[in-house]
Scaffold this motif. Structure first.
Motif, PDB file in Angstrom:
ATOM      1  N   LEU A 651       0.868  -1.180   0.000  1.00 44.54           N
ATOM      2  CA  LEU A 651       0.000   0.000   0.000  1.00 44.54           C
ATOM      3  C   LEU A 651       0.911   1.239   0.000  1.00 44.54           C
ATOM      4  N   LYS A 652       1.190   1.759  -1.186  1.00 40.71           N
ATOM      5  CA  LYS A 652       2.206   2.809  -1.348  1.00 40.71           C
ATOM      6  C   LYS A 652       1.674   4.211  -1.040  1.00 40.71           C
ATOM      7  N   ASP A 653       0.350   4.367  -0.975  1.00 36.53           N
ATOM      8  CA  ASP A 653      -0.203   5.706  -0.822  1.00 36.53           C
ATOM      9  C   ASP A 653      -0.110   6.240   0.605  1.00 36.53           C
ATOM     10  N   ASP A 654       0.126   5.334   1.586  1.00 39.62           N
ATOM     11  CA  ASP A 654       0.138   5.771   2.984  1.00 39.62           C
ATOM     12  C   ASP A 654       0.709   4.642   3.838  1.00 39.62           C
ATOM     13  N   TYR A 655       0.960   4.966   5.096  1.00 37.89           N
ATOM     14  CA  TYR A 655       1.353   3.935   6.062  1.00 37.89           C
ATOM     15  C   TYR A 655       0.105   3.582   6.865  1.00 37.89           C
ATOM     16  N   TYR A 656      -0.270   2.281   6.837  1.00 41.12           N
ATOM     17  CA  TYR A 656      -1.540   1.874   7.434  1.00 41.12           C
ATOM     18  C   TYR A 656      -1.345   1.178   8.771  1.00 41.12           C
ATOM     19  N   GLY A 667      -5.173   4.689   7.288  1.00 38.05           N
ATOM     20  CA  GLY A 667      -3.996   5.408   6.813  1.00 38.05           C
ATOM     21  C   GLY A 667      -3.556   6.464   7.819  1.00 38.05           C
ATOM     22  N   GLU A 668      -2.232   6.536   8.037  1.00 42.11           N
ATOM     23  CA  GLU A 668      -1.699   7.450   9.051  1.00 42.11           C
ATOM     24  C   GLU A 668      -1.934   8.916   8.687  1.00 42.11           C
ATOM     25  N   ARG A 669      -1.724   9.281   7.414  1.00 42.28           N
ATOM     26  CA  ARG A 669      -1.890  10.672   6.988  1.00 42.28           C
ATOM     27  C   ARG A 669      -3.273  10.933   6.391  1.00 42.28           C
TER      28      ARG A 669
END
Length: 708
Positions: A651-656, A667-669
């Motif tokens: 999952l490259k869009d965010d850190y989950y 997602g963290e952000r």
């Protein structure tokens, strides 16, 4: 520092492997002349309960009473194990590879807890004593390296490859499936050593993969000559003298209803309608007439416990002459049966019943699909009497199903898989399995029969084998209660009843969270098993239940048939009631184990074949729904029931972060949420039948052409 202090410090080290007092003396470089004094110190320490000795006379810190006994179960990653304690209330204990001390998957061990359980984390421990080395043969793929090689186990839980010396290959060639014996598991060695016992054949030969699963689980798949010789002597026609000793139901209109691929038919139905209700006859193959207790046939049936149904084969409990021959209720031939004749009123209550040894002749071999089509108005039979009987069956089915639902019986609506194979042994397609009215009708008639038989012996308080399903785990139910409040659901009252679960499933039906509710509810429940003690069946919401209707493929049913036949003939089951009770308990435990083994084989084969099927679809995109969210990834199920995983690393869009309280990933952000039941699109990035795993990545709308 004194000798005592040195010893205590040494045996409490994390890397300590239990040693005998002689080995400990050697480790401390104690001179032989000083052994007596050293051993005296060790003895004093034992008296003071500072140390204790294992069964193998090895020294461990503290008292053996504080050690936890259980069985090691490796994790599918192969990186660690869990101890499954004998005392289930203690909870599983995490064991790192460094703390296994030579023990492996399946070993029975004693473990010292080195880190207590904290929050949701398991307690951590180390193996201090191997009680039983469960050195089952390992099935795997032989990988040749120069003159030697390795067996890569099919079961990832072992966490190692088995080193095979040049002289121990037994003819194994590269990429062969083989069975090997472990010779040495010295924890100081990188790989245990072993010897190839049997070569099954190249891994790409059709059917070898399924054979490997069978061998790995230790499922008996070959009958001995003694058993086959005994089976060959069984007559294939009903003997004349036996016909005159039976209730003759040959003129009673009788049918079997099974799947299209069924080869053995152990139940048949007759039905009549009366003014005050229905007369239902459930005829079950009289296997006990042909398989006497204590014979080679009986001992082999007990050993197997049940038939095992896999994609390309059936591993029968009984040889062909019985399972597909004289015991199978084939159409237009005379067969011996054990019949339960029930008078059922218009409210679905069994108001009278009889157990009878009978002689029957089935009029029709029907299949679920056609019966369902007829009852749904899509098909017609030429035989009008048959149609009339099916109409009556439908009436009774609806009454019985409504009665069972009213009392709180739980019916999970999981979609099951159907894997279609071609003649060459390759996968043709994978589709959801249908469970239509024809299937459900027969299930309902078998349920009422099994319940009637169990209730008879339960009220008599006679030794019997029951099918029991205990109350759900209280701790899991409490966690489940808290969780469902996130979706606006609640379970009223302190005590849990099956009606509460049934109502909850109905309330969640058709909603996005339905899958999650079903899965978590199922996890809170215990597994059904066999028992010599009567107890309720929570899932069916009944006080007494048994397995009576499938003696060709289940040993508990055969066991019960012998008891019922003794009842019919007014014979005692035993002269020693205590011994018979112990024998019943032992048989119940054994059959529960073989049942779980068969279930595991079916799961393993299905997982393997689904992964194999998806190997040809790498790079393709599909629609699916999120079926589970875990700490290590998000599982997505496709419409054909195939399930794969999206790893968080992909999952490259965010850190989950995994939210264990709500079973979702956030997602963290972005605060983007992935939750169970959510529709998604995925792309197949990898699939491996060896690992039995399928990898997905999420695809945004419009990124790819989607396959239905």
């Amino acid at each position: 520092m004194t000798i005592r202090e040195h010893v205590l410090e040494y045996i409490q080290r994390k890397d300590y492997t239990p040693k005998t007092k002689e080995e400990l003396a050697t480790a401390f470089d104690i001179e032989v002349s000083e052994f007596r004094e050293f051993f005296r110190v060790i003895k004093d320490m034992e008296k003071e309960r500072l140390i204790s000795f294992t069964k193998k006379e090895k020294i461990i810190f503290g008292q053996g009473d504080f050690l936890i006994r259980g069985t090691l179960q490796g994790h599918r990653s192969g990186d660690f194990c869990y101890l499954l304690p004998e005392d289930k209330e203690l909870g599983d204990v995490y064991i790192s590879k460094e703390n296994l001390n030579g023990a492996i998957h399946k070993d029975q061990v004693e473990v010292e807890v080195i880190q207590e359980k904290k929050d949701s984390r398991n307690a951590e421990g180390k193996v201090v004593n191997i009680l039983t080395e469960k050195r089952d043969p390992i099935v795997g793929t032989f990988q040749a390296v120069n003159a030697y090689g390795f067996i890569v186990p099919d079961d990832n839980k072992y966490g190692f490859d088995l080193f095979i010396r040049a002289g121990d290959k037994n003819g194994a060639k590269n990429e062969d499936k083989a069975i090997a014996r472990i010779d040495n598991t010295n924890p100081k060695e990188k790989n245990p050593t072993g010897v190839v016992l049997e070569v099954l054949g190249n891994k790409d030969i059709a059917g070898i993969d399924i054979t490997s699963v069978v061998k790995d689980l230790g499922i008996p798949d070959v009958f001995s000559k003694k058993v086959l010789d005994q089976a060959a002597k069984v007559p294939q026609e009903v003997e004349e003298k036996e016909k005159h000793q039976r209730v003759d139901y040959r003129d009673l209109f009788t049918v079997t209803i099974d799947g299209e691929d069924a080869k053995d038919f152990d139940d048949a139905i007759s039905i009549d309608k009366k003014e005050d209700g229905y007369v239902l006859y459930v005829h079950i193959a009289d296997v006990a007439h042909y398989v006497d207790k204590g014979t080679a046939l009986d001992k082999e049936a007990y050993r197997r416990g049940n038939s095992v149904y896999l994609l390309d084969r059936v591993i029968p409990m009984l040889p062909f002459e019985l399972s597909n021959g004289i015991c199978s209720l084939n159409p237009d031939v005379e067969r011996l049966a054990l019949t339960v004749k029930m008078l059922i009123n218009t409210k679905g209550k069994v108001i009278d019943y009889k157990f009878q040894e009978t002689l029957i002749r089935s009029n029709h071999r029907l299949v679920y699909t056609n019966v369902s089509d007829y009852l749904e108005g899509k098909y017609s039979y030429e035989d009008k009497e048959l149609e009339s009987k099916l109409d009556i069956m439908k009436e009774l089915f609806e009454i019985l199903a409504a009665k069972r639902s009213k009392r709180g019986s739980i019916d999970f609506d999981f979609t099951e898989v159907k894997i279609l194979m071609n003649k060459e042994g390759s996968i043709k397609d994978i589709v959801p399995a249908e469970r239509r009215i024809g299937n459900r009708l027969i299930e309902e008639f078998m349920l009422v029969t099994n319940e009637t038989v169990a209730a008879h012996y339960g009220f008599l308080e006679q030794t019997f084998m029951y099918r029991v399903h205990g109350d759900p785990d209280e701790e899991k139910v409490e966690a489940f209660r808290k969780f469902i409040t996130n979706f606006g659901y609640r379970i009223k009252g302190k005590d849990i009843h099956s009606k509460d679960f049934q109502a909850l499933l109905q309330e969640a039906k058709g909603k996005p969270e339905e899958i999650l509710i079903q899965n978590l509810l199922l996890r809170s429940m215990q597994k059904a098993e066999y028992s010599e003690e009567p107890d309720k069946h929570f899932g069916l919401s009944t006080m007494f239940y048994s397995h009576f209707t499938s003696p060709i493929r289940r040993y508990p049913d055969l066991f019960i048939h012998r008891i019922v036949k003794n009842t019919i003939h007014h014979r005692p089951d035993t002269k020693n009631e205590k011994a018979f009770l112990e024998y019943t308990a032992e048989t119940a435990d054994h059959c529960s184990i073989t049942e779980r083994r068969a279930d595991e084989a079916e799961r393993e084969v299905n997982d393997m074949k689904m992964a194999e099927f998806m190997e040809d679809h790498i790079g393709e995109t599909f629609e699916g729904i999120i079926s589970s969210v875990t700490g290590f990834g998000i599982f997505v199920q496709l419409p054909n029931t195939i399930e794969g995983m999206v790893q968080y690393a992909d999952l490259k869009d965010d850190y989950y972060h995994f939210d264990s309280a709500k079973y979702q990933a956030v997602g963290e952000r972005s605060h983007k949420v992935y939750r169970i039941g959510q529709p998604v699109k995925v792309k197949v990035t990898d699939a491996s039948k060896e690992r039995r795993e399928i990898d997905f990545i999420f695809v945004e709308n419009g990124d790819e052409d989607v396959k239905e």
